[in-house]
Design a protein around this motif. Structure first.
Motif, PDB file in Angstrom:
ATOM      1  N   ARG A 168      -7.391  -9.853   3.338  1.00  0.00           N
ATOM      2  CA  ARG A 168      -7.176  -9.685   1.767  1.00  0.00           C
ATOM      3  C   ARG A 168      -6.392 -10.847   1.422  1.00  0.00           C
ATOM      4  O   ARG A 168      -5.521 -11.205   2.194  1.00  0.00           O
ATOM      5  N   PRO A 169      -6.522 -11.454   0.062  1.00  0.00           N
ATOM      6  CA  PRO A 169      -5.991 -12.565  -0.236  1.00  0.00           C
ATOM      7  C   PRO A 169      -4.762 -12.248  -0.890  1.00  0.00           C
ATOM      8  O   PRO A 169      -4.378 -11.157  -1.352  1.00  0.00           O
ATOM      9  N   LEU A 170      -3.527 -13.199  -1.065  1.00  0.00           N
ATOM     10  CA  LEU A 170      -2.462 -13.014  -1.511  1.00  0.00           C
ATOM     11  C   LEU A 170      -2.713 -12.573  -3.099  1.00  0.00           C
ATOM     12  O   LEU A 170      -3.631 -13.143  -3.674  1.00  0.00           O
ATOM     13  N   LYS A 171      -1.853 -11.823  -3.779  1.00  0.00           N
ATOM     14  CA  LYS A 171      -2.091 -11.604  -5.180  1.00  0.00           C
ATOM     15  C   LYS A 171      -1.070 -12.448  -5.878  1.00  0.00           C
ATOM     16  O   LYS A 171       0.229 -12.519  -5.495  1.00  0.00           O
ATOM     17  N   PRO A 172      -1.294 -12.274  -7.212  1.00  0.00           N
ATOM     18  CA  PRO A 172      -0.010 -12.929  -8.228  1.00  0.00           C
ATOM     19  C   PRO A 172       1.138 -11.976  -8.086  1.00  0.00           C
ATOM     20  O   PRO A 172       0.874 -10.862  -8.215  1.00  0.00           O
ATOM     21  N   GLY A 173       2.368 -12.441  -7.744  1.00  0.00           N
ATOM     22  CA  GLY A 173       3.447 -11.535  -7.825  1.00  0.00           C
ATOM     23  C   GLY A 173       3.626 -11.082  -6.418  1.00  0.00           C
ATOM     24  O   GLY A 173       4.788 -10.573  -6.061  1.00  0.00           O
ATOM     25  N   ASP A 174       3.009 -11.174  -5.378  1.00  0.00           N
ATOM     26  CA  ASP A 174       3.358 -10.963  -3.901  1.00  0.00           C
ATOM     27  C   ASP A 174       4.621 -11.834  -3.611  1.00  0.00           C
ATOM     28  O   ASP A 174       4.409 -13.139  -3.970  1.00  0.00           O
ATOM     29  N   SER A 175       5.521 -11.275  -2.981  1.00  0.00           N
ATOM     30  CA  SER A 175       6.896 -11.883  -2.705  1.00  0.00           C
ATOM     31  C   SER A 175       7.018 -11.851  -1.166  1.00  0.00           C
ATOM     32  O   SER A 175       8.112 -11.941  -0.728  1.00  0.00           O
ATOM     33  N   LEU A 196      -6.115   7.787  10.481  1.00  0.00           N
ATOM     34  CA  LEU A 196      -5.821   6.625   9.720  1.00  0.00           C
ATOM     35  C   LEU A 196      -4.868   5.790  10.329  1.00  0.00           C
ATOM     36  O   LEU A 196      -4.648   4.544  10.471  1.00  0.00           O
ATOM     37  N   GLU A 197      -3.702   6.493  10.801  1.00  0.00           N
ATOM     38  CA  GLU A 197      -2.652   5.843  11.632  1.00  0.00           C
ATOM     39  C   GLU A 197      -3.121   5.302  12.797  1.00  0.00           C
ATOM     40  O   GLU A 197      -2.583   3.887  13.102  1.00  0.00           O
ATOM     41  N   ARG A 198      -4.069   5.643  13.610  1.00  0.00           N
ATOM     42  CA  ARG A 198      -4.448   5.163  14.611  1.00  0.00           C
ATOM     43  C   ARG A 198      -5.361   3.936  14.486  1.00  0.00           C
ATOM     44  O   ARG A 198      -5.117   2.787  15.041  1.00  0.00           O
ATOM     45  N   ALA A 199      -5.897   3.883  13.323  1.00  0.00           N
ATOM     46  CA  ALA A 199      -6.796   2.669  12.802  1.00  0.00           C
ATOM     47  C   ALA A 199      -5.948   1.398  12.718  1.00  0.00           C
ATOM     48  O   ALA A 199      -6.198   0.484  12.878  1.00  0.00           O
ATOM     49  N   ILE A 200      -4.831   1.653  11.632  1.00  0.00           N
ATOM     50  CA  ILE A 200      -4.011   0.836  11.202  1.00  0.00           C
ATOM     51  C   ILE A 200      -3.207   0.364  12.549  1.00  0.00           C
ATOM     52  O   ILE A 200      -3.150  -1.044  12.604  1.00  0.00           O
ATOM     53  N   ALA A 201      -2.670   1.076  13.392  1.00  0.00           N
ATOM     54  CA  ALA A 201      -2.017   0.700  14.504  1.00  0.00           C
ATOM     55  C   ALA A 201      -3.074  -0.313  15.360  1.00  0.00           C
ATOM     56  O   ALA A 201      -2.507  -1.352  16.051  1.00  0.00           O
ATOM     57  N   ALA A 202      -4.286   0.086  15.407  1.00  0.00           N
ATOM     58  CA  ALA A 202      -5.239  -0.793  16.125  1.00  0.00           C
ATOM     59  C   ALA A 202      -5.721  -2.180  15.335  1.00  0.00           C
ATOM     60  O   ALA A 202      -6.497  -2.897  15.903  1.00  0.00           O
ATOM     61  N   GLY A 203      -5.235  -2.252  14.059  1.00  0.00           N
ATOM     62  CA  GLY A 203      -5.507  -3.373  13.279  1.00  0.00           C
ATOM     63  C   GLY A 203      -6.770  -3.351  12.613  1.00  0.00           C
ATOM     64  O   GLY A 203      -7.292  -4.320  11.850  1.00  0.00           O
ATOM     65  N   ARG A 204      -7.370  -2.364  12.603  1.00  0.00           N
ATOM     66  CA  ARG A 204      -8.771  -2.089  11.911  1.00  0.00           C
ATOM     67  C   ARG A 204      -8.379  -1.968  10.398  1.00  0.00           C
ATOM     68  O   ARG A 204      -7.288  -1.436   9.909  1.00  0.00           O
ATOM     69  N   ARG A 205      -9.338  -2.416   9.621  1.00  0.00           N
ATOM     70  CA  ARG A 205      -9.107  -2.459   7.912  1.00  0.00           C
ATOM     71  C   ARG A 205      -9.454  -1.194   7.417  1.00  0.00           C
ATOM     72  O   ARG A 205     -10.763  -0.924   7.714  1.00  0.00           O
ATOM     73  N   VAL A 206      -8.718  -0.407   6.883  1.00  0.00           N
ATOM     74  CA  VAL A 206      -9.152   0.969   6.386  1.00  0.00           C
ATOM     75  C   VAL A 206      -8.541   1.042   5.092  1.00  0.00           C
ATOM     76  O   VAL A 206      -8.646   2.106   4.556  1.00  0.00           O
ATOM     77  N   SER A 207      -8.497  -0.219   4.191  1.00  0.00           N
ATOM     78  CA  SER A 207      -7.873   0.227   2.848  1.00  0.00           C
ATOM     79  C   SER A 207      -8.694   0.697   1.877  1.00  0.00           C
ATOM     80  O   SER A 207      -8.332   1.072   0.863  1.00  0.00           O
ATOM     81  N   ASP A 208     -10.202   0.850   1.895  1.00  0.00           N
ATOM     82  CA  ASP A 208     -11.149   1.268   1.050  1.00  0.00           C
ATOM     83  C   ASP A 208     -11.274   2.775   1.545  1.00  0.00           C
ATOM     84  O   ASP A 208     -12.037   3.696   0.810  1.00  0.00           O
ATOM     85  N   ASP A 209     -10.366   3.417   2.533  1.00  0.00           N
ATOM     86  CA  ASP A 209     -10.741   4.654   2.820  1.00  0.00           C
ATOM     87  C   ASP A 209      -9.864   5.614   1.804  1.00  0.00           C
ATOM     88  O   ASP A 209      -8.869   5.614   1.357  1.00  0.00           O
TER      89      ASP A 209
END
Ligand SMILES: [Mn+2]
Length: 248
Positions: free
Chosen positions: A84-91, A141-154
Motif C-alpha cells: 500500500r502507498p503512504l497516505k496524506p497525514g502518515d507520520s 489472521l495473526e498467522r497470515a500477518i506474521a508470515a507477511g501475507r496481505r490480509v487488509s481486505d479480510d
C-alpha cells in the motif's frame, strides 16, 4: 518498569498512543509511582499521526510492553512491504527509515489481534455480535500477518481493527458519523462474559460501561492518554503535551 505480572500486580491497558512517546513515558511513570507490578498492554495504533512513532515502537520493545494490532499498525506493515502507498497525514516515515526497521517491523508483525484472559479481552476496535470465540477468528489472521501475507481486505480483520457502529447482524454502516437506523456502537450488542478493553474511537472518548472499557481519549488530537487498571478497575490518565495532529 517490570513487564511481569507479580503477585500484587495487575494488568494495565493503555489507549491509542499514535506516536505520542512523551505522553507514554509520562503515563508509565505515573503507573510506576503506584509501586505496583504491572503487565502493560497497548490497545493498538501505537504509530501514525503523532510525532514519534519510532520512539513508541522502541519503548514498547525495550520496556517489554505488550500490544494488540490496530489499523494504523497494519497500515504501517502494508506500506513497509510495498503493498500500500503512504497516505496524506502518515507520520511513520521515521520507522521506515530507521536502521533497526526490520527488527521493529518483525516485532509488530508478531503481535496478536485479540488477547484474552479469564476476565478481560483486549482488541483494537471491537467484536462482531455473532462471534462465539474471537480468538478463533483472530488466530488465522495473526498467522497470515506474521508470515507477511496481505490480509487488509479480510472482513473479519476489518471488524477487529475498524468497527465503531454495527447492527445486530454485524453489518457496518457506510458512514460512522451518520450511521442511520439500526446501527449502534458495537458494544451495545456485546454479550460476552469478559470485559473488553478497546480503543480506536477517540470521538466517543472514555467508555466505562458494563463489560467494556473504551480507552482512546484522543491523545494525538490534544486529549489525554488513558490507562485502565483491570485488577482495581481504575482509570489513570495524563494530558497530551500538544495537539500533535488534527482529524481529517
Ligand atoms: Mn484505530
Amino acid at each position: 518498569m517490570s513487564a511481569r505480572l507479580g503477585s500484587v500486580g495487575q494488568r494495565v491497558f493503555v489507549g491509542d498512543v499514535q506516536g505520542c512517546a512523551t505522553e507514554l513515558d509520562e503515563l508509565l511513570e505515573a503507573l510506576d509511582q503506584r509501586r505496583e507490578c504491572h503487565e502493560v498492554w497497548l490497545v493498538g495504533d501505537l504509530v501514525n499521526r503523532g510525532p514519534d512513532s519510532l520512539g513508541v515502537l522502541r519503548r514498547a520493545i525495550d520496556r517489554g510492553l505488550h500490544a494488540v494490532l490496530g489499523n494504523h499498525d497494519l497500515h504501517l506493515l502494508d506500506v513497509a512491504s510495498g503493498s500500500r502507498p503512504l497516505k496524506p497525514g502518515d507520520s511513520f516515515g521515521d520507522v521506515l527509515e530507521a536502521p533497526d526497521r526490520d527488527d521493529l517491523l518483525a516485532w509488530l508483525r508478531s503481535r496478536p489481534l485479540v488477547a484474552q484472559w479469564d476476565d478481560v479481552l483486549c482488541v483494537h476496535a471491537g467484536l462482531h455480535p455473532r462471534w462465539e470465540d474471537p480468538r478463533a477468528v483472530a488466530a488465522p489472521l495473526e498467522r497470515a500477518i506474521a508470515a507477511g501475507r496481505r490480509v487488509s481486505d479480510d472482513p473479519d480483520l476489518a471488524f477487529l481493527v475498524r468497527v465503531r457502529h454495527c447492527d445486530a447482524g454485524g453489518r457496518r454502516p457506510a458512514d460512522d458519523l451518520d450511521p442511520g437506523p439500526g446501527f449502534r456502537p458495537w458494544d451495545a450488542f456485546y454479550r460476552g462474559e469478559r470485559t473488553v478493553a478497546f480503543g480506536h474511537w477517540s470521538m466517543r472518548g472514555l467508555v466505562v460501561g458494563e463489560r467494556v472499557r473504551g480507552l482512546d481519549t484522543g491523545c494525538v488530537w490534544g486529549g489525554r492518554l488513558s490507562a485502565w487498571l483491570s485488577g482495581s478497575d481504575r482509570i489513570v490518565s495524563v494530558p497530551a503535551r500538544a495537539t500533535h495532529a488534527r482529524p481529517g
